[in-house]
Scaffold this active site. Structure first.
Site, PDB file in Angstrom:
ATOM      1  N   GLU A  90       0.808  -1.110  -0.057  1.00 20.32           N
ATOM      2  CA  GLU A  90       0.009  -0.042   0.165  1.00 20.32           C
ATOM      3  C   GLU A  90       0.923   1.143  -0.032  1.00 20.32           C
ATOM      4  OE1 GLU A  90      -3.076   0.289   2.802  1.00 20.32           O
ATOM      5  OE2 GLU A  90      -3.361  -2.032   2.870  1.00 20.32           O
ATOM      6  N   CYS A 103       2.993   8.428   1.781  1.00 16.97           N
ATOM      7  CA  CYS A 103       3.341   7.432   2.724  1.00 16.97           C
ATOM      8  C   CYS A 103       3.886   6.100   1.991  1.00 16.97           C
ATOM      9  CB  CYS A 103       2.315   7.363   3.826  1.00 16.97           C
ATOM     10  SG  CYS A 103       2.442   6.114   5.142  1.00 16.97           S
ATOM     11  N   CYS A 110       4.973  -7.050   8.060  1.00 16.58           N
ATOM     12  CA  CYS A 110       5.726  -6.775   9.168  1.00 16.58           C
ATOM     13  C   CYS A 110       5.780  -7.452   9.983  1.00 16.58           C
ATOM     14  CB  CYS A 110       5.182  -5.221   9.381  1.00 16.58           C
ATOM     15  SG  CYS A 110       6.120  -4.274  10.756  1.00 16.58           S
ATOM     16  N   CYS A 114       2.889  -4.673  16.172  1.00 17.55           N
ATOM     17  CA  CYS A 114       2.211  -3.901  17.042  1.00 17.55           C
ATOM     18  C   CYS A 114       0.689  -4.022  17.353  1.00 17.55           C
ATOM     19  CB  CYS A 114       2.301  -2.359  16.746  1.00 17.55           C
ATOM     20  SG  CYS A 114       4.079  -2.062  16.643  1.00 17.55           S
ATOM     21  N   CYS A 117      -2.039  -2.192  15.056  1.00 12.01           N
ATOM     22  CA  CYS A 117      -1.691  -1.711  13.695  1.00 12.01           C
ATOM     23  C   CYS A 117      -2.238  -2.851  12.703  1.00 12.01           C
ATOM     24  CB  CYS A 117      -0.372  -1.883  13.457  1.00 12.01           C
ATOM     25  SG  CYS A 117       0.196  -1.078  11.852  1.00 12.01           S
ATOM     26  N   CYS A 335      -3.423   3.364   7.737  1.00  9.48           N
ATOM     27  CA  CYS A 335      -2.278   2.032   7.633  1.00  9.48           C
ATOM     28  C   CYS A 335      -2.973   0.536   7.381  1.00  9.48           C
ATOM     29  CB  CYS A 335      -1.764   2.106   9.196  1.00  9.48           C
ATOM     30  SG  CYS A 335      -1.539   3.716   9.627  1.00  9.48           S
TER      31      CYS A 335
HETATM   32  N1  SAH Z   1       7.270   0.580  11.688  1.00 13.07           N
HETATM   33  C1  SAH Z   1       7.446   2.010  11.575  1.00 13.07           C
HETATM   34  C2  SAH Z   1       6.582   2.803  10.400  1.00 13.07           C
HETATM   35  C3  SAH Z   1       5.079   1.989  10.152  1.00 13.07           C
HETATM   36  S1  SAH Z   1       3.909   2.244  11.374  1.00 13.07           S
HETATM   37  C4  SAH Z   1       6.972   2.617  12.744  1.00 13.07           C
HETATM   38  O1  SAH Z   1       6.482   1.979  13.613  1.00 13.07           O
HETATM   39  O2  SAH Z   1       6.922   3.926  12.931  1.00 13.07           O
HETATM   40  C5  SAH Z   1       3.818   3.864  11.261  1.00 13.07           C
HETATM   41  C6  SAH Z   1       2.958   4.632  12.175  1.00 13.07           C
HETATM   42  O3  SAH Z   1       1.539   4.091  11.622  1.00 13.07           O
HETATM   43  C7  SAH Z   1       2.611   4.631  13.375  1.00 13.07           C
HETATM   44  O4  SAH Z   1       3.426   5.544  14.442  1.00 13.07           O
HETATM   45  C8  SAH Z   1       1.242   5.015  13.733  1.00 13.07           C
HETATM   46  O5  SAH Z   1       1.375   6.571  13.609  1.00 13.07           O
HETATM   47  C9  SAH Z   1       0.675   4.551  12.403  1.00 13.07           C
HETATM   48  N2  SAH Z   1      -0.296   3.657  12.776  1.00 13.07           N
HETATM   49  C10 SAH Z   1      -0.417   2.143  12.970  1.00 13.07           C
HETATM   50  N3  SAH Z   1      -1.617   1.819  13.234  1.00 13.07           N
HETATM   51  C11 SAH Z   1      -2.595   2.725  13.369  1.00 13.07           C
HETATM   52  C12 SAH Z   1      -3.829   3.038  13.716  1.00 13.07           C
HETATM   53  N4  SAH Z   1      -4.647   1.737  13.955  1.00 13.07           N
HETATM   54  N5  SAH Z   1      -4.189   4.065  13.870  1.00 13.07           N
HETATM   55  C13 SAH Z   1      -3.601   5.168  13.749  1.00 13.07           C
HETATM   56  N6  SAH Z   1      -2.403   4.987  13.452  1.00 13.07           N
HETATM   57  C14 SAH Z   1      -1.863   3.861  13.249  1.00 13.07           C
END
Ligand code: SAH
Length: 347
Positions: A90, A103, A110, A114, A117, A335
């Site tokens: 994406e 972005c 990944c 987390c 995410c 994301c």
């Molecule tokens: N691995 C890297 C880059 C990818 S995630 C990192 O951790 O920074 C980057 C960003 O995605 C996170 O900081 C967050 O801002 C966003 N993100 C992921 N899941 C999200 C969600 N459910 N709601 C809002 N932002 C989210």
């Protein structure tokens, strides 16, 4: 086959020297690709037919294929792209008032896992190659050209994947993006976002470009961070903060701290107070992100009131904080959501 997009200009010059051609050919090719945006060797008419054929045999110059394209009312563009091996990735474009920010995804899937995410729903398969990183920008630029809009002016590697888990390719990509003969995007407009891999942060500090760093923090103590970010079990906040201080000593740049606000988890005034204390010696500002609920997960977004109270509590304590502007809510631009949806439909 190797993509010619994997080559920096000096690498391409070296290649031509090696095959007994003038190194000037490299500049001509860069001009076709990055200035004229021509993606087939046969159209590079100032090269001899023999050379064009040779390049055709030795290099690919394919851009990722668009599988799905969504444009939101606010101008956000979300693409699902297919790479040559079939991997889906994406990419999103956010039209800010200061420019068009893309972005970019750094990996297929990944491994960071987390909890909040959508990207982590798919384990990492591999890191993206330089041409696949660049391809995301080049395809987006083509769409922007067709729409009569300005090209990408800012890049954040904040899509699916952990960029410091794919360090070399991400840095090479940013260097090509920065090259005036390539995408010519100023280093101050280039950002890597990491969940806090200290090894990468310490390498990044020595890069000779004024690139930006964003840290996905999301919690103000280890105990809470461990509940939502598995990486916190390996790297403590203490270690992370000392790496950030090291980075700042050398790079001297303000760091962006990303903090997702999750209702009744990390959104209380006590959390804000703890966060302000934690970051008091770091030159940074905080980007507050009210969580995008992900179908598979059970995290809720705090009320707008609570989000504002949280921001004010930080600002009152001298920690500059802003609430991230939301884009493309009508097209599931958050994301990993598009790919997640696509894979769900297929399954
Ligand atoms: N691995 C890297 C880059 C990818 S995630 C990192 O951790 O920074 C980057 C960003 O995605 C996170 O900081 C967050 O801002 C966003 N993100 C992921 N899941 C999200 C969600 N459910 N709601 C809002 N932002 C989210």
């Amino acid at each position: 086959m190797t993509s010619i997009l994997d080559y920096t200009l000096p690498e391409l010059e070296a290649y031509f020297k090696e095959i007994g051609e003038s190194s000037f050919r490299a500049k001509q090719i860069y001009d076709w690709i990055y200035d004229k945006r021509v993606f087939s060797f046969s159209e590079m008419t100032n090269l001899s037919v023999a050379l064009r054929e040779k390049l055709e045999q030795n290099f690919s110059l394919k851009l990722p294929e668009i599988i799905e394209q969504r444009v939101a009312k606010d101008g956000t563009i979300k693409l699902l792209l297919k790479m040559e091996d079939g991997s889906k990735v994406e990419t999103a474009l956010m039209p800010y008032d200061y420019g068009n920010a893309i972005c970019v995804s750094s990996e297929v899937g990944c491994s960071m896992g987390c909890a909040f995410c959508a990207s982590g729903l798919f384990r990492k398969v591999r890191g993206l190659e330089v041409h696949e990183l660049l391809g995301q920008v080049l395809v987006m630029d083509q769409i922007l050209d067709e729409r009569g809009e300005d090209r990408v002016s800012h890049i954040v590697i904040m899509g699916t994947g952990e960029p410091f888990d794919n360090y070399d390719n991400c840095l090479k990509f940013l260097k090509i993006a920065n090259d005036p003969k390539a995408l010519n995007i100023g280093a101050r407009h280039l950002t890597i976002s990491t969940c806090g891999l200290t090894e990468g942060i310490l390498r990044y500090k020595d890069e000779k470009l004024p690139l930006n760093l964003a840290i996905s923090l999301h919690a103000s103590n280890d105990e809470k961070r461990k509940q939502i970010m598995p990486i916190a079990r390996k790297i403590s906040l203490d270690e992370l903060l000392s790496a950030l201080k090291e980075y700042q000593k050398v790079a001297g740049r303000r760091i962006t701290i990303e903090y997702i606000l999750i209702k009744d988890f990390n959104d209380s005034i006590e959390d804000a107070i703890e966060l302000a204390k934690l970051l008091k010696d770091i030159f940074c500002y905080v980007n507050l992100i009210p969580i995008n609920p992900v179908t598979e997960k059970n995290f809720m977004r705090p009320s707008n009131n609570q989000v504002h109270r949280f921001r004010d509590a930080l600002n009152e304590r001298g920690l500059k904080a802003t609430i991230r502007k939301e884009f493309g809510t009508d097209i599931e631009a958050a994301c990993g959501q598009l790919r997640a949806k696509y894979e769900r439909i297929k399954a």
